[in-house]
Design a protein around this motif. Structure first.
Motif, mmCIF file in Angstrom:
data_model
loop_
_atom_site.group_PDB
_atom_site.id
_atom_site.type_symbol
_atom_site.label_atom_id
_atom_site.label_comp_id
_atom_site.label_asym_id
_atom_site.label_seq_id
_atom_site.Cartn_x
_atom_site.Cartn_y
_atom_site.Cartn_z
ATOM 1 N N ILE A 182 -97.655 -24.743 48.588
ATOM 2 C CA ILE A 182 -98.109 -23.833 49.430
ATOM 3 C C ILE A 182 -97.584 -22.405 49.130
ATOM 4 O O ILE A 182 -96.622 -22.327 48.512
ATOM 5 C CB ILE A 182 -97.062 -24.027 50.662
ATOM 6 C CG1 ILE A 182 -97.464 -25.413 51.137
ATOM 7 C CG2 ILE A 182 -97.356 -23.120 51.988
ATOM 8 C CD1 ILE A 182 -96.700 -26.040 52.296
ATOM 9 N N ALA A 183 -98.638 -21.444 49.328
ATOM 10 C CA ALA A 183 -98.355 -20.127 48.889
ATOM 11 C C ALA A 183 -97.138 -19.544 49.817
ATOM 12 O O ALA A 183 -96.742 -19.818 50.852
ATOM 13 C CB ALA A 183 -99.576 -19.145 49.231
ATOM 14 N N GLN A 184 -96.425 -18.739 48.970
ATOM 15 C CA GLN A 184 -95.070 -18.091 49.400
ATOM 16 C C GLN A 184 -95.313 -17.320 50.881
ATOM 17 O O GLN A 184 -94.524 -17.395 51.866
ATOM 18 C CB GLN A 184 -94.444 -17.183 48.418
ATOM 19 C CG GLN A 184 -93.128 -16.934 48.914
ATOM 20 C CD GLN A 184 -91.918 -17.904 49.119
ATOM 21 O OE1 GLN A 184 -92.176 -19.030 48.419
ATOM 22 N NE2 GLN A 184 -91.071 -17.930 50.027
ATOM 23 N N ILE A 185 -96.471 -16.763 50.822
ATOM 24 C CA ILE A 185 -96.649 -15.815 52.310
ATOM 25 C C ILE A 185 -96.735 -16.859 53.250
ATOM 26 O O ILE A 185 -96.223 -16.449 54.426
ATOM 27 C CB ILE A 185 -98.043 -14.915 51.904
ATOM 28 C CG1 ILE A 185 -97.816 -14.009 53.118
ATOM 29 C CG2 ILE A 185 -99.244 -15.642 51.816
ATOM 30 C CD1 ILE A 185 -99.046 -12.903 52.964
ATOM 31 N N ASP A 186 -97.512 -18.026 53.155
ATOM 32 C CA ASP A 186 -97.437 -19.016 54.223
ATOM 33 C C ASP A 186 -96.186 -19.668 54.703
ATOM 34 O O ASP A 186 -95.942 -19.822 55.852
ATOM 35 C CB ASP A 186 -98.362 -19.933 53.906
ATOM 36 C CG ASP A 186 -100.010 -19.593 53.781
ATOM 37 O OD1 ASP A 186 -100.226 -18.611 54.669
ATOM 38 O OD2 ASP A 186 -100.775 -20.107 53.040
ATOM 39 N N ILE A 187 -95.337 -19.572 53.428
ATOM 40 C CA ILE A 187 -94.074 -20.442 53.866
ATOM 41 C C ILE A 187 -93.044 -19.273 54.946
ATOM 42 O O ILE A 187 -92.552 -19.581 55.854
ATOM 43 C CB ILE A 187 -93.327 -20.563 52.458
ATOM 44 C CG1 ILE A 187 -93.905 -21.769 51.765
ATOM 45 C CG2 ILE A 187 -91.824 -20.767 52.722
ATOM 46 C CD1 ILE A 187 -93.417 -22.308 50.756
#
Ligand code: SF4
Ligand code: SF4
Ligand code: FES
Length: 254
Positions: free
Chosen positions: A129-134
Motif C-alpha cells: 500500500i502506498a504510504q500516502i494511503d496508509i
C-alpha cells in the motif's frame, strides 16, 4: 507551593435530584494537571468523589470532563494554564452516573452499527500500500474514544432527535472507507442511518480532539462529499438505480 480553588460538580443521581458545585482548596506543584488536583480531593478531602481515569498519559480516553466549560482530558490539562479558580464538570452530552463519571455506553451501540472493514479478496497478502494511503487512514486510528468531540457537538448535545451519530462515529466510518483495500462505501449508511446531513461543519469537534485528528476536514467533509456524489449526482443516481434493478432481477432468479 501555591494553591487553587477547584469547583467540582457533585451529584449522585440515585439520591439527589439536583447537583451543585463544591469548592475545594488544593495545594499545587510544578507540572500539576487537573487530574492530579481532582485526585488530591478524592485522596485527602472527600473519598466519596467519583472520577474515572486509567493511564494518566492521554491515551485511554477515560478522564474526559468539561474544564472551565471546555471539553478536555483532565490528565492533559495543566493547572498553570488555567488560573487559580478551576471549574470541573462532567461531560454534559451523556447521562450522569455520579459526580464526574458519565455513561458513554450508547456509543458502543452506534459503533457496532457501522459496517466493518471489508477487505478485497482478490489481492494476495502481504498487501503493498502506498504510504500516502496508509497515512490517510492511520490518522483516524489515533482515536482514543474519549468522546470529547461528541460532548462538544451541538447536534449531539441539543438535537438528539436527529439521530446524528456524531463526529467520533464518522471518524470510525472514514477509517474504513479510506483504507485502500476496503470494498464498501459507508456514505449511504451515514447519510440514511447516521444523520450525517445534520452536521453543519462548525469544526468544534476538531478543536477539542486531544489526538489532533482533523475530524471535520478529513473525515466529515469527505464523507459528505461521497454521499452527495453517490446520492444527488444524476449520473450516479441512474447508475445506482440500474444496479439495484439488476440486483433485484438476480435475486428473483435465485
Ligand atoms: S463539525 Fe459537525 S460533528 Fe463537528 S461539532 Fe460541528 S456539527 Fe458536530
Ligand atoms: S476523534 Fe478525537 S475527540 Fe473524538 S473520540 Fe476520538 S480522540 Fe476523542
Ligand atoms: S487518564 Fe487516560 S486519557 Fe486521561
Amino acid at each position: 507551593m501555591g494553591k487553587i480553588t477547584l469547583s467540582i460538580y457533585r451529584r449522585d443521581p440515585a439520591v439527589e435530584a439536583e447537583g451543585k458545585f463544591v469548592d475545594y482548596e488544593v495545594p499545587t506543584e510544578d507540572g500539576m494537571v487537573v487530574l492530579d488536583a481532582v485526585k488530591y480531593v478524592e485522596t485527602n478531602i472527600d473519598p466519596t468523589l467519583s472520577l474515572r481515569w486509567n493511564c494518566k498519559a492521554g491515551k485511554c480516553g477515560s478522564c474526559s470532563a468539561e474544564i472551565n466549560y471546555k471539553p478536555s482530558l483532565m490528565c492533559k490539562t495543566r493547572i498553570d494554564t488555567l488560573g487559580d479558580h478551576i471549574r470541573v464538570a462532567p461531560m454534559g452530552a451523556f447521562p450522569l452516573i455520579k459526580d464526574l463519571v458519565t455513561d458513554v455506553s450508547a456509543n458502543w451501540g452506534m459503533l457496532k452499527k457501522i459496517p466493518v472493514f471489508t477487505p478485497r479478496q482478490d489481492v494476495p497478502k502481504p498487501w503493498i500500500i502506498a504510504q500516502i494511503d496508509i497515512e490517510r487512514s492511520k490518522e483516524f486510528k489515533k482515536c482514543i474514544e474519549c468522546f470529547l468531540c461528541q460532548d462538544v457537538c451541538h447536534v449531539v448535545r441539543e438535537h438528539s432527535g436527529t439521530g446524528y451519530f456524531g463526529p467520533r462515529h464518522i471518524v470510525k466510518a472514514a477509517s474504513a472507507d479510506m483504507h485502500p483495500m476496503d470494498t464498501l462505501d459507508r456514505s449511504e449508511f451515514l447519510d440514511a442511518n447516521a444523520g450525517l446531513g445534520f452536521c453543519n461543519i462548525t469544526k468544534c469537534c476538531t478543536e477539542v480532539c486531544p489526538e489532533d485528528i482533523h475530524i471535520t476536514d478529513n473525515a466529515i467533509i469527505p464523507e459528505k462529499e461521497r454521499a452527495v456524489n453517490a446520492f444527488y449526482d444524476p449520473i450516479a443516481m441512474i447508475a445506482r438505480s440500474r444496479r439495484k434493478k439488476k440486483e433485484a432481477k438476480n435475486n428473483g432468479k435465485q
